[in-house]
Design a protein around this motif. Sequence first.
Motif, PDB file in Angstrom:
ATOM      1  N   LEU A  37      77.891   5.839   7.203  1.00 44.29           N
ATOM      2  CA  LEU A  37      78.070   5.545   5.713  1.00 44.29           C
ATOM      3  C   LEU A  37      76.966   4.505   5.394  1.00 44.29           C
ATOM      4  O   LEU A  37      76.850   3.568   5.799  1.00 44.29           O
ATOM      5  CB  LEU A  37      79.413   5.084   5.672  1.00 44.29           C
ATOM      6  CG  LEU A  37      80.042   4.850   4.171  1.00 44.29           C
ATOM      7  CD1 LEU A  37      81.473   4.746   4.312  1.00 44.29           C
ATOM      8  CD2 LEU A  37      79.180   3.733   3.322  1.00 44.29           C
ATOM      9  N   ILE A  38      76.073   5.182   4.253  1.00 44.58           N
ATOM     10  CA  ILE A  38      75.147   4.375   3.810  1.00 44.58           C
ATOM     11  C   ILE A  38      75.519   4.081   2.171  1.00 44.58           C
ATOM     12  O   ILE A  38      75.791   4.795   1.263  1.00 44.58           O
ATOM     13  CB  ILE A  38      73.853   5.146   3.427  1.00 44.58           C
ATOM     14  CG1 ILE A  38      73.310   5.629   4.904  1.00 44.58           C
ATOM     15  CG2 ILE A  38      72.698   4.473   2.993  1.00 44.58           C
ATOM     16  CD1 ILE A  38      72.216   6.790   4.855  1.00 44.58           C
ATOM     17  N   LEU A  60      78.489   1.645   9.139  1.00 44.47           N
ATOM     18  CA  LEU A  60      78.403   1.129   7.822  1.00 44.47           C
ATOM     19  C   LEU A  60      76.967   0.497   7.716  1.00 44.47           C
ATOM     20  O   LEU A  60      76.797  -0.291   8.257  1.00 44.47           O
ATOM     21  CB  LEU A  60      79.345   0.299   7.571  1.00 44.47           C
ATOM     22  CG  LEU A  60      79.308  -0.232   6.052  1.00 44.47           C
ATOM     23  CD1 LEU A  60      79.180   0.956   4.868  1.00 44.47           C
ATOM     24  CD2 LEU A  60      80.499  -1.197   5.566  1.00 44.47           C
ATOM     25  N   ARG A  61      76.136   1.043   6.845  1.00 43.48           N
ATOM     26  CA  ARG A  61      74.966   0.463   6.438  1.00 43.48           C
ATOM     27  C   ARG A  61      74.811   0.080   4.930  1.00 43.48           C
ATOM     28  O   ARG A  61      75.128   1.065   4.059  1.00 43.48           O
ATOM     29  CB  ARG A  61      73.646   1.421   6.774  1.00 43.48           C
ATOM     30  CG  ARG A  61      73.583   1.860   8.127  1.00 43.48           C
ATOM     31  CD  ARG A  61      72.617   3.198   8.261  1.00 43.48           C
ATOM     32  NE  ARG A  61      71.384   2.907   7.742  1.00 43.48           N
ATOM     33  CZ  ARG A  61      70.432   3.686   7.721  1.00 43.48           C
ATOM     34  NH1 ARG A  61      70.691   4.995   7.834  1.00 43.48           N
ATOM     35  NH2 ARG A  61      69.312   3.479   7.225  1.00 43.48           N
ATOM     36  N   TYR A  62      74.532  -0.989   4.730  1.00 46.74           N
ATOM     37  CA  TYR A  62      74.375  -1.669   3.347  1.00 46.74           C
ATOM     38  C   TYR A  62      72.887  -1.618   2.981  1.00 46.74           C
ATOM     39  O   TYR A  62      72.126  -2.460   3.601  1.00 46.74           O
ATOM     40  CB  TYR A  62      75.032  -3.067   3.238  1.00 46.74           C
ATOM     41  CG  TYR A  62      74.818  -3.451   1.810  1.00 46.74           C
ATOM     42  CD1 TYR A  62      75.931  -3.559   0.676  1.00 46.74           C
ATOM     43  CD2 TYR A  62      73.790  -4.464   1.558  1.00 46.74           C
ATOM     44  CE1 TYR A  62      75.438  -4.077  -0.388  1.00 46.74           C
ATOM     45  CE2 TYR A  62      73.372  -5.171   0.276  1.00 46.74           C
ATOM     46  CZ  TYR A  62      74.450  -5.151  -0.564  1.00 46.74           C
ATOM     47  OH  TYR A  62      74.206  -5.408  -1.807  1.00 46.74           O
ATOM     48  N   VAL A  63      72.420  -1.079   1.770  1.00 44.23           N
ATOM     49  CA  VAL A  63      71.104  -1.134   1.233  1.00 44.23           C
ATOM     50  C   VAL A  63      71.332  -1.613  -0.141  1.00 44.23           C
ATOM     51  O   VAL A  63      72.199  -0.951  -0.873  1.00 44.23           O
ATOM     52  CB  VAL A  63      70.209   0.199   1.551  1.00 44.23           C
ATOM     53  CG1 VAL A  63      70.321   0.121   3.180  1.00 44.23           C
ATOM     54  CG2 VAL A  63      70.806   1.125   0.779  1.00 44.23           C
ATOM     55  N   TYR A  64      70.199  -2.298  -0.662  1.00 45.50           N
ATOM     56  CA  TYR A  64      70.266  -2.849  -2.194  1.00 45.50           C
ATOM     57  C   TYR A  64      68.815  -2.274  -2.773  1.00 45.50           C
ATOM     58  O   TYR A  64      68.033  -2.076  -2.141  1.00 45.50           O
ATOM     59  CB  TYR A  64      70.281  -4.148  -2.152  1.00 45.50           C
ATOM     60  CG  TYR A  64      70.342  -4.919  -3.446  1.00 45.50           C
ATOM     61  CD1 TYR A  64      71.353  -5.251  -4.157  1.00 45.50           C
ATOM     62  CD2 TYR A  64      68.853  -5.120  -4.146  1.00 45.50           C
ATOM     63  CE1 TYR A  64      71.404  -5.697  -5.334  1.00 45.50           C
ATOM     64  CE2 TYR A  64      69.248  -5.651  -5.388  1.00 45.50           C
ATOM     65  CZ  TYR A  64      70.240  -6.024  -5.934  1.00 45.50           C
ATOM     66  OH  TYR A  64      70.216  -6.692  -7.321  1.00 45.50           O
ATOM     67  N   GLN A  65      69.198  -1.879  -4.095  1.00 49.49           N
ATOM     68  CA  GLN A  65      68.159  -1.487  -4.894  1.00 49.49           C
ATOM     69  C   GLN A  65      68.171  -2.153  -6.074  1.00 49.49           C
ATOM     70  O   GLN A  65      69.411  -2.612  -6.636  1.00 49.49           O
ATOM     71  CB  GLN A  65      67.889   0.131  -5.041  1.00 49.49           C
ATOM     72  CG  GLN A  65      69.087   0.632  -5.816  1.00 49.49           C
ATOM     73  CD  GLN A  65      69.041   2.345  -6.028  1.00 49.49           C
ATOM     74  OE1 GLN A  65      68.275   2.930  -5.320  1.00 49.49           O
ATOM     75  NE2 GLN A  65      69.294   2.793  -7.217  1.00 49.49           N
ATOM     76  N   ALA A  73      70.354   6.062  -6.704  1.00 49.31           N
ATOM     77  CA  ALA A  73      71.077   5.773  -5.665  1.00 49.31           C
ATOM     78  C   ALA A  73      71.274   6.704  -4.507  1.00 49.31           C
ATOM     79  O   ALA A  73      71.316   6.657  -3.455  1.00 49.31           O
ATOM     80  CB  ALA A  73      72.122   4.764  -5.999  1.00 49.31           C
ATOM     81  N   ARG A  74      71.739   7.780  -5.054  1.00 52.39           N
ATOM     82  CA  ARG A  74      72.292   9.087  -4.095  1.00 52.39           C
ATOM     83  C   ARG A  74      70.879   9.592  -3.490  1.00 52.39           C
ATOM     84  O   ARG A  74      70.828   9.923  -2.225  1.00 52.39           O
ATOM     85  CB  ARG A  74      72.877  10.124  -5.205  1.00 52.39           C
ATOM     86  CG  ARG A  74      74.005   9.619  -5.471  1.00 52.39           C
ATOM     87  CD  ARG A  74      74.698  10.963  -6.025  1.00 52.39           C
ATOM     88  NE  ARG A  74      76.206  10.501  -6.607  1.00 52.39           N
ATOM     89  CZ  ARG A  74      76.337  10.227  -7.914  1.00 52.39           C
ATOM     90  NH1 ARG A  74      75.508  10.592  -8.888  1.00 52.39           N
ATOM     91  NH2 ARG A  74      77.633   9.949  -8.397  1.00 52.39           N
ATOM     92  N   LEU A  80      67.371   7.963   3.255  1.00 56.68           N
ATOM     93  CA  LEU A  80      67.690   6.977   4.445  1.00 56.68           C
ATOM     94  C   LEU A  80      68.551   7.787   5.551  1.00 56.68           C
ATOM     95  O   LEU A  80      68.447   7.396   6.706  1.00 56.68           O
ATOM     96  CB  LEU A  80      68.251   5.899   4.053  1.00 56.68           C
ATOM     97  CG  LEU A  80      67.401   4.919   3.165  1.00 56.68           C
ATOM     98  CD1 LEU A  80      68.213   3.660   2.619  1.00 56.68           C
ATOM     99  CD2 LEU A  80      66.248   4.453   3.567  1.00 56.68           C
ATOM    100  N   ALA A  81      69.259   8.806   5.253  1.00 60.86           N
ATOM    101  CA  ALA A  81      69.995   9.638   6.066  1.00 60.86           C
ATOM    102  C   ALA A  81      69.472   9.977   7.130  1.00 60.86           C
ATOM    103  O   ALA A  81      68.489  10.593   7.195  1.00 60.86           O
ATOM    104  CB  ALA A  81      70.687  10.803   5.486  1.00 60.86           C
ATOM    105  N   ARG A  82      70.273   9.658   8.348  1.00 59.50           N
ATOM    106  CA  ARG A  82      69.560  10.350   9.611  1.00 59.50           C
ATOM    107  C   ARG A  82      70.408  11.583  10.217  1.00 59.50           C
ATOM    108  O   ARG A  82      70.261  12.267  11.115  1.00 59.50           O
ATOM    109  CB  ARG A  82      70.043   9.272  10.825  1.00 59.50           C
ATOM    110  CG  ARG A  82      68.917   7.867  10.816  1.00 59.50           C
ATOM    111  CD  ARG A  82      69.380   7.056  11.790  1.00 59.50           C
ATOM    112  NE  ARG A  82      70.518   6.251  11.781  1.00 59.50           N
ATOM    113  CZ  ARG A  82      70.878   5.231  11.690  1.00 59.50           C
ATOM    114  NH1 ARG A  82      70.195   4.318  11.150  1.00 59.50           N
ATOM    115  NH2 ARG A  82      72.217   4.916  11.627  1.00 59.50           N
TER     116      ARG A  82
END
Length: 286
Positions: A37-38, A60-65, A73-74, A80-82
């Motif tokens: 989950l990103i 769970l991965r948290y990223v900020y922009q 954001a999507r 970034l998705a693996r």
Amino acid sequence: MKELPLVSVVVPCYNRAAVLEQSVRSVLAQSYAELELILVDDGSTDRTRQVVEKIKDARLRYVYQQNAGACAARNYGAALARGEYIAFHDSDDVWHSDKLEKQMWVMQEKHPDIVVCKMKRFNADGSTALYPKRISEGFISAKDDLFGIGTQTILARREVLKAEQFFSEMPRYQDLEWIYRVLHRFTIYCMEEPMVDYYIGADSISRSADKMYAAFVLLQKRYPDLRTTFPALSLHITRDLLAGWKEMRQKQPGESGKYLALARYYFPGIGPCIRSLKQFSRRSGT
């Protein structure tokens, strides 16, 4: 035993700390557990980061922009998705626990590029409805009315998102624009079963007539063949424009005429109906 393919779930979030945890946990509780989950924090100024940090799950991965909107954001999360597959969710809605499992079954059995499901919409007045209303189980085609396919229902092969990103300039109906564009290149299967609970508030963007008008103008400019190649979609747009015209007659009469003009573009045969509506409005004083 064959290893299950990884699904990357992208959740854009902006100032939704009060409802975010329920949404995130509905993803992490999926019966299909091979997921990441990103969560893309789109410049939140509330307690979003703290809410995420207290959820202890390695997936769970948290990223900020910096704030750039949900579409950006999507797109960032998808980059970034693996996973071999990418799904999207919204920060204030809830997935049913078997959503991904059932969608992945359809993906393996029917072999579409994208699987969507229906969703149950909970309105601010307490009423509910299923969306999309006019699409049944099966592959979607140009004859279908594409309205009501929510981003939070989408599961797509990774290559789809590499080829077609979300268009951030759409002020509304970003999911509709993406589905319309993608359907020209990829196959989409719709499941009849509703597996997303979608909550809409009284202040939702979906109630904004001016943003609706701006979105349909943008669709007109980008896709001039829409009204002939997707007639059911064009008719739905016409209905919404007429509803917008009635609303603006009450709020800003000087702005209402442009809604009728655009309705004529999307449905040239609507002229007699418009004249009847105008006569009715004059008689009723609306």
